[in-house]
Scaffold this active site. Structure first.
Site, short mmCIF file in Angstrom:
data_model
loop_
_atom_site.label_atom_id
_atom_site.label_comp_id
_atom_site.label_asym_id
_atom_site.label_seq_id
_atom_site.Cartn_x
_atom_site.Cartn_y
_atom_site.Cartn_z
N HIS A 1 34.80 32.15 24.04
CA HIS A 1 36.14 32.37 24.57
C HIS A 1 36.24 31.84 25.99
CE1 HIS A 1 35.97 35.43 21.38
NE2 HIS A 1 37.28 35.34 21.35
N MET B 1 27.13 34.00 28.14
CA MET B 1 27.04 32.55 27.90
C MET B 1 27.32 31.76 29.17
SD MET B 1 25.85 32.24 24.95
CE MET B 1 25.94 30.46 24.91
N ASP C 1 16.84 16.09 36.45
CA ASP C 1 17.43 14.79 36.75
C ASP C 1 17.15 14.36 38.18
OD1 ASP C 1 19.22 12.49 36.15
OD2 ASP C 1 20.44 13.43 37.71
#
Length: 140
Positions: A63, A97, A112
């Site tokens: 959501h 999440m 990275d």
């Protein structure tokens, strides 16, 4: 998507952690702030915050949430960077999440930023540490 329409709006909070393992030399470069691409930790922090804000776009059944707070902190050890994120909202569903997305993307950003120094860097874990609000509080 799960229907959360009948759930009450409550204050919700979640914390997550990611660990990025690397050589002592690479960790020292991160600590000094002189990695080839620049400020590793500052860039990772911003990437994590941005990612948390876009979690519903990245994870198909999440959501979209009105986040009231997100931050990512980093601790540098001898051979690792430990990233911790906290996310908060007042909503009908939790922010686990968002916290986990924040540390996952922050960890990818660390990778990275240092891959020019070391290709063997490893994202060792992404875990939920705790969540509160809603029906059940939980702590690792």
């Amino acid at each position: 998507m799960v229907d959360v329409g009948g759930k009450p709006v409550t204050e919700r909070r979640a914390r997550a952690r990611a660990t990025v393992r690397m050589s002592a030399e690479t960790a020292a470069a991160v600590a000094r702030g002189d990695a080839p691409k620049g400020d590793v930790l500052g860039t990772a922090r911003l990437a994590g915050i941005q990612a948390a804000k876009r979690t519903a776009e990245l994870v198909p059944l999440c959501h979209p949430l009105p986040l009231s707070f997100v931050d990512v902190e980093a601790e540098i050890g001898e051979t690792e960077v430990v990233l911790t994120a906290e996310a908060r909202t007042s909503a009908q569903t939790g922010v686990e999440m968002e916290a986990m997305t924040a540390v996952a993307v922050a960890a990818l950003t660390v990778y990275d930023m240092v891959k020019g120094l070391e290709r063997g860097v490893e994202i060792a874990e992404v875990v939920l540490l705790e969540k509160s609000g809603g029906r059940h509080d939980w702590k690792r």
